[in-house]
Design an enzyme around this catalytic site. Structure first.
Site, mmCIF file in Angstrom:
data_model
loop_
_atom_site.group_PDB
_atom_site.id
_atom_site.type_symbol
_atom_site.label_atom_id
_atom_site.label_comp_id
_atom_site.label_asym_id
_atom_site.label_seq_id
_atom_site.Cartn_x
_atom_site.Cartn_y
_atom_site.Cartn_z
ATOM 1 C CB THR A 1 -1.142 -0.026 1.272
ATOM 2 O OG1 THR A 1 -1.612 1.161 1.230
ATOM 3 C CG2 THR A 1 -0.198 -0.089 2.524
ATOM 4 C CG HIS B 1 4.715 -11.375 17.358
ATOM 5 N ND1 HIS B 1 5.724 -12.249 16.843
ATOM 6 C CD2 HIS B 1 5.353 -10.535 18.128
ATOM 7 C CE1 HIS B 1 6.827 -11.984 17.353
ATOM 8 N NE2 HIS B 1 6.391 -11.141 18.294
#
Length: 438
Positions: free
Chosen positions: A356, A409
């Site tokens: 992006t 994560h």
């Protein structure tokens, strides 16, 4: 006679919202003519006529949610089809429709029905029955669901037809309460898309504008909240010296465009750098499936595009196999389709990683949100001249860009995420390495 049905909308999409009708009852249509526009979670689709005929009835109005396979209208054959308006249930209206059915065109018949409906006192199908009010199918369904008598609902429509908004306002006011009068001299047109409304509503003496969110905006909102609630999302940052890339573009852009008929932008460099880093750190190209990891051996890179209806992420397929001109061409075509609202569902599905670019809007730094089920997204930012220390004695101004990697994560450790971003930085600062990475 045939029903106008909601077509198959693609994988995982079971319903949409009628954005607008392009025809009205009584219109003559041909096979293939576009009848309505349907808004889905990802794209807008056109619904076309499957045969020649006349629009005899519109069953669902603009702004209503509809399911795949549901009938939203009826196409009748012949000019008389326009006289079969289901809302004209009273005797006077039916007489007017019968008289108009023999006319040369369907439009006068439809006008006769509409004109007769408010003029005559409505009568039920049997003697002594209570009057049957005019109401849209959506309003009748909503009234049934909420246990509201349509006879108690006040209509804003000039011809007295009850819409969904009237039923909602009546329900909000409490059982037996009449709907409030419109705040403007003109009533709200039946079937108008609420999202396009500009009605001003006073609140504590101050004017506010209430505007319905589009289906795409609602989907974007829910997906972003879902990403933050389900993923253990972290963001790591680095910065890139864009000197080498700017130098290549300056020297090669004219020859590149003359040969390939497409401009040499930044996205091809970043796409190639991301692919190179994904090959080195494959967990950033994976997703979680229950208790398993799906590590993908292909590189379909999503490119976020800001369109009028909201953010979309079309996908550049097999980016590792494409040349710089092919990547630039595909990104240009997909961005144009996104802004013209002509993307197909297949062009939006199945990306493995997303890029992006907030820099085009002037963003200096941001933390992009994951495009689930992907586990990584790279954010580009504005190129800005900043003083960079070459050594203890020398400082120079260099065109620098902050880059950000948001990652999940749960499967990507911090060391791997940081190393991935460092790899992207190294490849961008040494563009020749992009060729060696393949």
């Amino acid at each position: 006679m045939s029903e106008i049905k909601v077509p198959d909308l693609g994988e995982s999409i079971s319903e949409g919202t009628i954005y607008k009708w392009l025809v009205k009852e009584g219109d003559t249509v041909g096979q293939g003519d576009v009848l309505a526009e349907l808004e889905t979670d990802k794209v807008n689709l056109e619904i076309s006529a499957e045969e020649d005929g006349v629009i005899s009835s519109i069953l669902r109005q603009a702004g209503e949610n509809v399911a795949v396979g549901e009938a939203i209208g009826v196409i009748g054959s012949g000019a008389a089809a326009g006289s079969s308006k289901p809302q004209a249930t009273n005797a006077a209206a039916e007489s007017a429709a019968d008289a108009a059915a023999g006319s040369a065109t369907a439009a006068p018949a439809a006008e006769s029905v509409s004109a007769a409906a408010p003029a005559a006192a409505p009568e039920g199908p049997g003697a002594g029955d209570s009057p049957a009010p005019l109401a849209s199918p959506g309003a009748r369904k909503l009234a049934r669901e909420r246990g509201i008598e349509l006879g108690e609902v006040s209509a804003r429509d000039p011809i007295g037809r009850i819409g969904q908004a009237d039923v909602k306002e009546h329900g909000a006011a409490g059982p037996g309460a009449a709907a409030p009068a419109p705040s403007t001299p003109q009533g709200k047109a039946a079937g108008a898309l609420p999202a396009a409304g500009k009605a001003q509503q006073p609140e504590d003496g101050k004017a506010v504008e209430r505007k319905r969110m589009s289906r795409r905006r609602l989907t974007i909102a829910s997906r972003l909240v879902e990403a933050q609630q389900t993923a253990a999302m972290l963001t790591t940052f680095n910065e890139v010296d864009m000197t080498a890339i700017l130098d290549i573009r300056k020297r090669r852009k004219d020859a590149f465009k003359e040969k390939h008929e497409v401009g040499l932008g930044f996205m091809s460099f970043f796409t190639k750098a991301v692919v190179g880093a994904l090959k080195t750190y494959p967990l950033l190209n994976a997703e979680i499936d229950g208790e398993d990891l799906l590590i993908k051996k292909f590189y379909d890179i999503g490119i976020a595009v800001a369109a009028k209806e909201g953010l979309v992420v079309p996908v550049v397929r097999d980016a590792d196999r494409l040349s710089f001109p092919q990547i630039e061409r595909q990104i240009g075509e997909l961005a144009s389709k996104a802004r013209n609202n002509t993307l197909s569902l297949s062009e939006l599905q199945g990306g493995t990683f997303t890029i992006t670019n907030g820099g085009v809007f002037g963003s200096l730094l941001s933390t992009p949100i994951l495009n689930t089920p992907q586990v990584g997204i790279l954010g580009m930012h504005k190129i800005q001249l900043r003083p960079i220390a070459l050594d203890e004695e020398r400082t120079v101004n260099r065109p620098m860009m902050y880059i950000a990697l948001s990652y999940d994560h749960r499967i990507v450790d911090g060391s791997e995420a940081v190393s991935f971003l460092v790899k992207v930085k190294e490849l961008l600062e040494d563009p020749e390495a992009l060729l060696l990475e393949g």
